[in-house]
Structures are given as C-alpha cells and as structure tokens.
Design a protein around this motif. Structure first.
Motif, PDB file in Angstrom:
ATOM      1  N   TRP B  18       0.853  -1.184   0.000  1.00  0.00           N
ATOM      2  CA  TRP B  18       0.000   0.000   0.000  1.00  0.00           C
ATOM      3  C   TRP B  18       0.886   1.230   0.000  1.00  0.00           C
ATOM      4  O   TRP B  18       1.861   1.295   0.748  1.00  0.00           O
ATOM      5  CB  TRP B  18      -0.888   0.018   1.241  1.00  0.00           C
ATOM      6  CG  TRP B  18      -1.917  -1.064   1.258  1.00  0.00           C
ATOM      7  CD1 TRP B  18      -1.869  -2.221   1.963  1.00  0.00           C
ATOM      8  CD2 TRP B  18      -3.131  -1.088   0.522  1.00  0.00           C
ATOM      9  NE1 TRP B  18      -2.993  -2.958   1.721  1.00  0.00           N
ATOM     10  CE2 TRP B  18      -3.788  -2.294   0.838  1.00  0.00           C
ATOM     11  CE3 TRP B  18      -3.753  -0.201  -0.365  1.00  0.00           C
ATOM     12  CZ2 TRP B  18      -5.014  -2.642   0.297  1.00  0.00           C
ATOM     13  CZ3 TRP B  18      -4.972  -0.549  -0.911  1.00  0.00           C
ATOM     14  CH2 TRP B  18      -5.588  -1.762  -0.572  1.00  0.00           C
ATOM     15  N   GLU B  19       0.535   2.209  -0.829  1.00  0.00           N
ATOM     16  CA  GLU B  19       1.320   3.435  -0.846  1.00  0.00           C
ATOM     17  C   GLU B  19       0.985   4.272   0.366  1.00  0.00           C
ATOM     18  O   GLU B  19      -0.188   4.516   0.641  1.00  0.00           O
ATOM     19  CB  GLU B  19       0.989   4.229  -2.105  1.00  0.00           C
ATOM     20  CG  GLU B  19       2.196   4.412  -2.985  1.00  0.00           C
ATOM     21  CD  GLU B  19       1.874   5.291  -4.157  1.00  0.00           C
ATOM     22  OE1 GLU B  19       1.852   4.761  -5.259  1.00  0.00           O
ATOM     23  OE2 GLU B  19       1.641   6.487  -3.957  1.00  0.00           O
ATOM     24  N   VAL B  20       2.003   4.696   1.109  1.00  0.00           N
ATOM     25  CA  VAL B  20       1.740   5.538   2.269  1.00  0.00           C
ATOM     26  C   VAL B  20       2.611   6.777   2.219  1.00  0.00           C
ATOM     27  O   VAL B  20       3.686   6.774   1.626  1.00  0.00           O
ATOM     28  CB  VAL B  20       2.020   4.808   3.599  1.00  0.00           C
ATOM     29  CG1 VAL B  20       0.953   3.785   3.876  1.00  0.00           C
ATOM     30  CG2 VAL B  20       3.395   4.191   3.603  1.00  0.00           C
ATOM     31  N   SER B  21       2.114   7.857   2.804  1.00  0.00           N
ATOM     32  CA  SER B  21       2.924   9.045   2.985  1.00  0.00           C
ATOM     33  C   SER B  21       2.401   9.789   4.204  1.00  0.00           C
ATOM     34  O   SER B  21       1.195   9.937   4.400  1.00  0.00           O
ATOM     35  CB  SER B  21       2.865   9.947   1.750  1.00  0.00           C
ATOM     36  OG  SER B  21       3.556  11.148   2.027  1.00  0.00           O
ATOM     37  N   LEU B  22       3.321  10.230   5.020  1.00  0.00           N
ATOM     38  CA  LEU B  22       2.977  10.940   6.251  1.00  0.00           C
ATOM     39  C   LEU B  22       2.572  12.378   5.965  1.00  0.00           C
ATOM     40  O   LEU B  22       1.768  12.977   6.682  1.00  0.00           O
ATOM     41  CB  LEU B  22       4.215  10.897   7.163  1.00  0.00           C
ATOM     42  CG  LEU B  22       4.292  11.792   8.389  1.00  0.00           C
ATOM     43  CD1 LEU B  22       3.262  11.342   9.402  1.00  0.00           C
ATOM     44  CD2 LEU B  22       5.688  11.715   9.006  1.00  0.00           C
ATOM     45  N   PRO B  24       0.819  14.351   3.613  1.00  0.00           N
ATOM     46  CA  PRO B  24      -0.485  14.982   3.380  1.00  0.00           C
ATOM     47  C   PRO B  24      -1.259  15.249   4.669  1.00  0.00           C
ATOM     48  O   PRO B  24      -1.805  16.339   4.859  1.00  0.00           O
ATOM     49  CB  PRO B  24      -1.225  13.968   2.501  1.00  0.00           C
ATOM     50  CG  PRO B  24      -0.153  13.225   1.804  1.00  0.00           C
ATOM     51  CD  PRO B  24       0.978  13.142   2.781  1.00  0.00           C
ATOM     52  N   LEU B  25      -1.249  14.265   5.583  1.00  0.00           N
ATOM     53  CA  LEU B  25      -1.972  14.441   6.847  1.00  0.00           C
ATOM     54  C   LEU B  25      -1.351  15.570   7.666  1.00  0.00           C
ATOM     55  O   LEU B  25      -2.044  16.458   8.167  1.00  0.00           O
ATOM     56  CB  LEU B  25      -1.955  13.127   7.632  1.00  0.00           C
ATOM     57  CG  LEU B  25      -2.566  13.159   9.025  1.00  0.00           C
ATOM     58  CD1 LEU B  25      -4.005  13.606   8.988  1.00  0.00           C
ATOM     59  CD2 LEU B  25      -2.476  11.788   9.668  1.00  0.00           C
ATOM     60  N   LEU B  27       0.509  18.049   6.632  1.00  0.00           N
ATOM     61  CA  LEU B  27       0.300  19.334   5.966  1.00  0.00           C
ATOM     62  C   LEU B  27      -1.110  19.849   6.253  1.00  0.00           C
ATOM     63  O   LEU B  27      -1.305  21.033   6.547  1.00  0.00           O
ATOM     64  CB  LEU B  27       0.525  19.171   4.458  1.00  0.00           C
ATOM     65  CG  LEU B  27       0.483  20.438   3.612  1.00  0.00           C
ATOM     66  CD1 LEU B  27       1.552  21.406   4.059  1.00  0.00           C
ATOM     67  CD2 LEU B  27       0.683  20.101   2.152  1.00  0.00           C
ATOM     68  N   TRP B  69       7.517  16.479   1.953  1.00  0.00           N
ATOM     69  CA  TRP B  69       6.785  16.127   0.734  1.00  0.00           C
ATOM     70  C   TRP B  69       7.695  16.261  -0.482  1.00  0.00           C
ATOM     71  O   TRP B  69       7.814  15.347  -1.308  1.00  0.00           O
ATOM     72  CB  TRP B  69       5.567  17.037   0.617  1.00  0.00           C
ATOM     73  CG  TRP B  69       4.612  16.706  -0.492  1.00  0.00           C
ATOM     74  CD1 TRP B  69       4.930  16.405  -1.787  1.00  0.00           C
ATOM     75  CD2 TRP B  69       3.190  16.613  -0.409  1.00  0.00           C
ATOM     76  NE1 TRP B  69       3.797  16.156  -2.506  1.00  0.00           N
ATOM     77  CE2 TRP B  69       2.704  16.272  -1.687  1.00  0.00           C
ATOM     78  CE3 TRP B  69       2.270  16.816   0.625  1.00  0.00           C
ATOM     79  CZ2 TRP B  69       1.352  16.123  -1.958  1.00  0.00           C
ATOM     80  CZ3 TRP B  69       0.929  16.664   0.342  1.00  0.00           C
ATOM     81  CH2 TRP B  69       0.477  16.316  -0.930  1.00  0.00           C
ATOM     82  N   GLU B  72      10.514  13.781  -0.567  1.00  0.00           N
ATOM     83  CA  GLU B  72       9.995  12.461  -0.916  1.00  0.00           C
ATOM     84  C   GLU B  72       9.771  12.365  -2.427  1.00  0.00           C
ATOM     85  O   GLU B  72      10.079  11.356  -3.058  1.00  0.00           O
ATOM     86  CB  GLU B  72       8.680  12.222  -0.174  1.00  0.00           C
ATOM     87  CG  GLU B  72       8.214  10.791  -0.164  1.00  0.00           C
ATOM     88  CD  GLU B  72       6.968  10.629   0.704  1.00  0.00           C
ATOM     89  OE1 GLU B  72       7.123  10.257   1.869  1.00  0.00           O
ATOM     90  OE2 GLU B  72       5.855  10.896   0.218  1.00  0.00           O
ATOM     91  N   ALA B  73       9.255  13.472  -2.988  1.00  0.00           N
ATOM     92  CA  ALA B  73       9.000  13.484  -4.431  1.00  0.00           C
ATOM     93  C   ALA B  73      10.308  13.418  -5.211  1.00  0.00           C
ATOM     94  O   ALA B  73      10.407  12.716  -6.218  1.00  0.00           O
ATOM     95  CB  ALA B  73       8.219  14.732  -4.812  1.00  0.00           C
ATOM     96  N   VAL B  79       7.002   7.050  -4.958  1.00  0.00           N
ATOM     97  CA  VAL B  79       6.301   7.970  -5.846  1.00  0.00           C
ATOM     98  C   VAL B  79       5.770   7.189  -7.034  1.00  0.00           C
ATOM     99  O   VAL B  79       6.469   6.367  -7.616  1.00  0.00           O
ATOM    100  CB  VAL B  79       7.238   9.072  -6.349  1.00  0.00           C
ATOM    101  CG1 VAL B  79       6.635   9.782  -7.534  1.00  0.00           C
ATOM    102  CG2 VAL B  79       7.523  10.049  -5.258  1.00  0.00           C
ATOM    103  N   ASN B  80       4.538   7.440  -7.336  1.00  0.00           N
ATOM    104  CA  ASN B  80       3.972   6.857  -8.535  1.00  0.00           C
ATOM    105  C   ASN B  80       4.660   7.543  -9.713  1.00  0.00           C
ATOM    106  O   ASN B  80       4.608   8.753  -9.825  1.00  0.00           O
ATOM    107  CB  ASN B  80       2.479   7.179  -8.533  1.00  0.00           C
ATOM    108  CG  ASN B  80       1.723   6.275  -9.426  1.00  0.00           C
ATOM    109  OD1 ASN B  80       2.288   5.763 -10.379  1.00  0.00           O
ATOM    110  ND2 ASN B  80       0.467   6.090  -9.127  1.00  0.00           N
TER     111      ASN B  80
END
Lengths: 532, 261
Positions: B18-22, B24-25, B27, B69, B72-73, B79-80
């Motif tokens: 599963w793709e996860v990222s801290l 967005p929440l 921000l 963010w 990470e990008a 990253v998709n």
C-alpha cells in the motif's frame, strides 16, 4: 483489511491513516461524511422537535435555533453530500471503472482527504466556541457581518473544504483524461464517470467564486473592507449573487454524480444497457455548461428588474431539458430490463422517485410570478430537500450498498437493508410532502416559532413524526452496515453480476487494483444479454 | 498523447505494498494552525499571544511537511512514476480554478463600479499611472525571459537555462517590490482597504495578484535549487512557466480594470 496476515495492528493503522491509495482515501471520505451526516441529522431532529409545537419547545433562544440551522445546512451540503459523492464515490469508483491503478496524484488525493477532515473539525468547533455561527450556511450580509457569530470559522471551513474540492477535481479530471486503460475510449465510460467528470468541471469553475465571496465577507467583518456595506459604496446583493453563482451550480455538483451512480446501479439491476447513452452523456455535459446561468432565481424576492426575472425564469426552466433527457434515459434503462429488486436497486429507484417530485415542484419555484409568493416558505424547503437532500442521500445509500461487497468483502443482509430503505422512504415522504402543504399555506422558513400561526401545528407535528421515522430508517441502515462488517457473509468478486470494470478486480481490491492493466478493447460496461 | 504513454508504461502495473505518505496528513493539520486558528484568535478573540502560539505550532509543522513532501518526491521513494508526467496535464485545470478567483473579484468590482453614482468614490487620492506601466513592462519581460529559459532547456543548455531563470526571478522580485512600494505609498497617503469600495477592491485585487507572484517565484526557486545541482525536471519547468504566463495575463486584466479604467 487485505493486508498480509502477519501485519500487526500498528502497520495496518499506518497503512490506513497515511494511505495514498484511492480506495482507502475513498473509504476515509465516506467515514468523514457519515460523521457529518449524523451530527447534521441530529441538528435536523432538534429543529423538528422545536417546530413540533407552538411556542418555545426545546429552546426559547432563537440564536440557538439559528446555530442548529447553520450546522444542519453547512454540514449536510459541504460535509456530507459533496464529499460523499465527489469524494467517496468518485475516488473509490473512477480509477476502478476506467482501469487505472490509482488516481493521477495519490498524495494530492490524500491531501484533499485530510483537508476535508480539517474542514469537518473546524465545523465541529461550532459546538465548542463561545460564538458559534448563527447565519445559516448562506451567511448573507449584513446579518453575518453584524452578528456576534464567528464568521471567520465559517469562511475558513468553506475555504479549506473548497480547496480540497478543487484539488480533488483537478486530480480526478487528470485521471479520467490520461489514465484510462488501453481500449477504454470515451464512449465506453460508465455514466458515473461521465457525470462526475462534468461535476468536477462545474466545481473547478464555481468553487473559487464562493471562495472570493466568503473571503470578502470575512475581510468586511474583520479587516474593515466595504464590499457589502452600502454606506461606503458596497452592495449587499453582490454577496447574494456571488454566493449563488457558486451555490446553485453546487446543486449540480451533487446532482450529476448522484444521477451517475443511479445510472450504474439501475443498469446493473435491470440487466440492461443505458437507454440512449449518448443523449444521457450530452445531457450531463449540457447540465454542466448551463449550470452557471440560473443562479439569479435565488434572488427573485431580493429585488431586481422584471426583465431579469423573466430572463432567469426562462434560463432556469431551460436547464430542466437536459436533466429531463437524463431522467428519460434512466426510465428507458428499466424498460424491458430484467429488474432485480435488490437493496441498492431499491435505493436507486427511490432516488428517481424523490428526484422527480423535487424536479416537478421546482417548476413553480422557477416561475417568478409564483415564487414571489412561495419564496422563503416551507414549500421551497420541501422542494430542495426532495430534489437534492433526500434524493442525493438515497443515491449515496444506493452507492454504499452497491459497493459494500467490493469495499469490505462482506454482503449486507438483504432483509435489514430493505427494511431500512422502506422505513426511510416512508419517513422522507411523510416529512417533505407535508412540508409542501404547510409551505403553501404560508409557513415561513427559518422561523424558530410560529405563535401567530397556530393553525400550522398539526402539519408540523406530522412533519416531525416523519422526521423521526426517517431517522429510524437511517439507523436501521447503519445497523445493517455494522452487522455486515461484523457478521456479513463473504462476498464474491462480482455479487451483482455487473458487466462494469470495477467488478473484475479481486474483493476487496489490493494495492494497484489489478495485477495486469486490464485490456478494454472489447469491453462494454453495459453489455447485457441481447444488447451485447 | 504523451501523458497516456507515461501513465501506462512508466512503471509496473500492480504494486504489492500500500502506498503511504505521512506528509499529506501533517500538511493538512498544519493548515489549521497557520490559517483559521491564528486568524480567529487574533481578529475574533483579540488574543495576539494565542495567535502567535498557534503560528508557532503551525509554521514549523507546515515547513517540515512541505520539505518532507518535496524531498519524498525528489527521491522518488514511493512515488507513482505517473505523477511526473501528468503534472503538465493537470496545471491547466488548476489555472481555470485560479482564473475564477480573479473573475469573482473583478465581477464584484465591475458590479459596484457600474452601479456607483460617481467614480472614483470620495477619499481616493491620485494614483500614479507611471508605476503600473513600469510594472507591466517588467512582468511582460519576465514572461519573455522564462520563454528564453525554456528554449535553452530544449537545446539542453542547462547553464543558459539557469541564467535566464535567474533573470526571470529577479524581474518577478522587482515587480513584487514595486507593488509593495506602491501599497505603502498609498497607505501612507491615507488610502487603505477600508477607505471606500475602491480601496477595498484595489487592495484585494492587487493583493491577490501579488500573492500569485509569490507562488510563481516559489515555484521558480523550487526549480532553481535542484537545477544548480544539475537536476532539471522539464515537466515541472513547463508547469511553473505556464503558471507564470497565467500570472502575466491576469495582470493585464488587473492593470486595465483597476488602474486605467
């Protein structure tokens, strides 16, 4: 849910809270919007109890009543209907229906989701702060400027949720344009995808204008600008124009996705192609294109030259043509179909029925000559609750019940689901059909009391009884979902026998949706039986 | 369709995690502490201290999540690969939404102005017409220079690209400084956003435009810093420059309606 068996609770939690996956984002949207629905529904019950008898019933303070009205409207529209349709349903379904592994920008999608949740948090602060907003969700000046209610929180709730909508819209429009599976041409898209696409275009154009309106409002109140203060050259009606320039199209942001999901549910359970698919698609696009030319009918009674009233009357009635085309397609889809009355289908048919009543009672509202008399009465309240509020909610219920097996891998108990539908349907009609009569008799909306008109008490009591029946119905629905999550039968991949692409994935779908990108060269979402 | 190709051949279909990222929440939470809380605490509840406290929580949180963010990008971790190619496809839609913010303000301005008995309303000082002409020349030049920069990039001339990019950033910054100078000058002369409806419209519209200049400049700096280290994303450059041209076009509306009409 479908995390590897060895995964601990912490890992699962992390995979949900920090998720960027469109399906989980969609489900978290659903949870947030249902929370808003429950609290806003509670407000509706308070309103109904207050109106159930002449004189103060629950509160003697009109300000408290105004706060209930504010929260009911704002949370139902901004917190429940728009996010449930364009957040939950669109996020969950669109990538699955077009054969994409996710949306175009998964992290931006998570940002939209959490900004929406922050909007919910801000809205819920209404019950904590000493100066809750008390000016309806419309926040007309001058009252919203002179009121002691907290206009800043209202403005920021709108701005944050608005930004979330715009980001979500950009994301899904890009997804639909660029991420369709090979062979998935525009003419093979599900009606839901088309309708939501049109709705997102509407959102991109109109949400920013609401943003400017509420920004000006807060500037006026706290920074001393004079946009809406006539004493310094401003104009009060300017706010109403800017507000409805967004808020009337917002109705189509709700309408289009809900008709879209009803199309898909009806086609699945009637085992039939969508009747006149092309016309229905053009209808959806026409609704989007025409959505910006009707807003002034909200201002018939606010004062305007007669020639504008007549022009707006024509343009308002004109938009019912493409909507009518879509309705004909829906009914035509039933014609000669092998109809299976499963619970999602019942909700969809219920939605069509309620929407038709709401649409037909919209015509007298659109006629300025009649509207001047029924403006701001309960007739209008009944109309927009039929056409948008309950019809939209029934469509959300149809969507959730339809997708429940795919989302959670469990089947809802048909008996409990159908009972929930029947009770809700009766309650909704008792409530809002009676409201037409009390409105025509002259009961004004927004009043917390009607001591001068004791003759309205009988109908108001009936409406309150209806509201309680409706609340009971939704409670049964909620129980059916919880029951299904806990003790539901395991669902197969395609329990409804749909031809649509989302049912070809495993249940529930894992990360990336399909192991291989599906080939849609010979695909038809509505290819049933002899229509293939 | 380039984007289509990128979308389907950019990476393996079907991940297994599963793709996860801290970010967005984090921000989103920081936005609450940066915008509504300080605003309400300061302007509604009149507590400067609490407002500063909220900002003290919000600003570091915002900075950390933005940096997180972006890095990470850049790292490309989880990253998709799709994201890179589709940005240029998404920017026009974002710009449509942006354009309607200005449309809202301008429509309000037109409405009040056309209904006003006389214009400009009482209390408006003389507003120099020289400054907006200079500003227009600067902003149009910056649109041309970013075009030159893109052309250099097309020919893989990265140092030429960086030079023109820096020229663009300087022009944009000068534009913003002139705007700030004009604001302080007018406010010094007693013309503020509460003077009359013209003041309200003038400062809101030019202010919103200036905020877009800041966003554009931030975008350019986000291009410049990795470029100096040798990594340039053509798609990102394209997105930012399209945005900058939009800021330029909006300025024509601002200058013609708010200053010269």
């Amino acid at each position: 849910m479908s995390a590897p068996a060895q995964a601990g609770f912490g890992k699962v939690l992390k995979e949900w809270i920090f998720t960027c996956d469109h399906k989980r984002v969609g489900i978290l949207y659903l949870i947030g919007s249902l929370a808003a629905f429950l609290v806003a529904g509670l407000m509706a019950m308070l309103i109904r109890v207050e109106l159930s008898s002449v004189g103060p019933t629950l509160t003697a303070n009109p300000g408290t009543y105004n706060v209930w009205l504010y929260f009911h409207g704002a949370a139902m529209i901004l917190g429940f209907q728009i996010p449930a349709l364009t957040g939950f349903l669109a996020n969950y379904l669109i990538p699955l229906q077009i054969g994409a592994k996710d949306v175009a920008f998964p992290r931006l999608n998570a940002l939209s989701l959490w900004l929406f949740w922050m909007g919910i948090v801000l809205a819920l602060l209404t019950f904590v702060i000493p100066d809750p907003p008390d000016f309806m969700w419309t926040a007309y000046p001058p009252y919203s400027i002179i009121s002691s209610g907290n206009t800043a929180f209202y403005t920021f709730t709108v701005l944050i949720m608005g930004f979330a909508s715009i980001a979500g819209g950009v994301n899904l429009i890009t997804t639909i344009i660029y991420m369709r599976a090979p062979g998935m041409t525009w003419s093979k898209l599900n009606m839901f995808v088309w309708c939501t696409f049109a709705a997102f275009i509407v959102q991109l154009i109109f949400v920013p204008v609401l943003g400017t309106a509420v920004t000006m409002l807060t500037f006026d109140k706290y920074l001393g600008t004079t946009f809406f203060s006539p004493g310094s050259g401003g104009d009060v009606l300017l706010y109403q124009n800017l507000f409805w320039f967004y808020s009337h199209p917002a109705v189509y942001v709700i309408l289009l996705p809900f008709l879209g999901i009803v199309f898909d549910v009806v086609a699945t359970f009637a085992r039939n192609r969508v009747f006149n698919y092309k016309a229905a698609v053009y209808g959806a696009i026409a609704v989007a294109l025409m959505s910006g030319e009707v807003w002034i009918h909200h201002l018939y009674a606010s004062g305007m030259p007669d020639w504008i009233r007549i022009g707006m009357m024509i343009s308002t009635i004109l938009i019912s043509v493409p909507v009518g085309v879509m309705m004909i397609s829906l009914v035509g889809t039933l014609y000669r179909g092998a109809i299976d009355f499963k619970s999602p289908m019942l909700w969809a048919l219920g939605c069509m029925f309620l929407f038709l009543i709401g649409g037909l009672t919209g015509i007298p509202n659109a006629m300025s000559a009649i509207d001047l008399h029924i403006h701001d009465t309960h007739f209008v309240v009944a109309h927009f609750h039929y056409v948008m509020a309950v019809a939209g909610t029934f469509a959300v219920m149809a969507g959730v019940t339809y997708l429940f097996p795919k989302m959670f891998g469990k089947m809802c108990n048909e008996g409990i689901s159908k009972l929930g539908f029947v009770v809700t349907f009766i309650g909704a009609n008792v409530t809002f059909f009676s409201m037409f009569f009390v409105g025509l008799q002259g009961m004004p909306r927004r009043y917390f009391d009607y001591q001068q008109f004791p003759q309205f008490q009988g109908l108001n009591q009936l409406i309150t009884v209806g509201a309680f029946i409706m609340a009971l119905g939704f409670l049964i629905v909620l129980i059916s979902w919880i029951h299904a999550l806990v003790a539901g039968k395991k669902a197969v991949d395609n329990p409804w026998g749909s031809r649509s692409l989302e049912w070809t994935t495993s249940t529930p779908p894992g990360p990336g949706n399909w192991a291989e990108v599906p080939d849609c060269t010979n695909f038809d979402p509505y290819g049933y039986g002899s229509n293939k | 369709m380039e984007g289509h190709d990128v979308a389907h051949h950019g990476g393996a279909a079907g991940h297994h995690e599963w793709e996860v990222s801290l970010w967005p929440l984090l921000l989103s939470v920081s936005v609450l502490f940066v915008l509504p809380f300080p605003f309400a605490l300061y302007f509604v509840y009149k507590s400067g201290l609490l407002a500063v406290l909220a900002l003290g929580i919000g600003v570091p949180l915002l900075t950390v999540s933005l940096v997180g963010w972006v890095s990470e990008a850049i790292k490309g971790r989880n990253v998709n690969s799709v994201e890179q190619g589709l940005g240029t496809g998404a920017v026009p839609f974002f710009i449509v939404a942006e354009a309607f913010i200005f449309a809202g303000f301008l429509a309000a301005y037109w409405a009040t102005r056309l209904l006003a008995p006389s214009w400009p309303p009482a209390g408006t000082p003389h507003i120099s017409m020289t400054i907006p002409v200079i500003m227009t020349i600067i902003l149009v030049s910056s649109s041309v220079t970013i075009h030159f920069a893109e052309e250099k990039l097309e020919h893989n001339n990265v140092s030429g690209f960086i030079s023109w990019l820096i020229v663009t950033i300087v022009l944009g910054a000068v534009f913003f400084l002139i705007s700030a100078y004009e604001w302080s000058h007018l406010m010094g002369a007693g013309f503020t956003f509460s003077t009359n409806i013209y003041g309200s419209s003038f400062f809101s519209i030019t202010g919103f435009h200036a905020s877009h200049v800041i966003v554009g400049l931030t975008g350019f700096i986000a291009v410049l810093i990795p470029a100096l280290r040798g990594t340039v994303s053509k798609n990102f450059v394209k997105s930012v420059s399209v945005y900058w041209h939009f800021v330029d076009i909006v300025w024509f509306f601002v200058v013609s309606q708010v200053y010269f009409w």
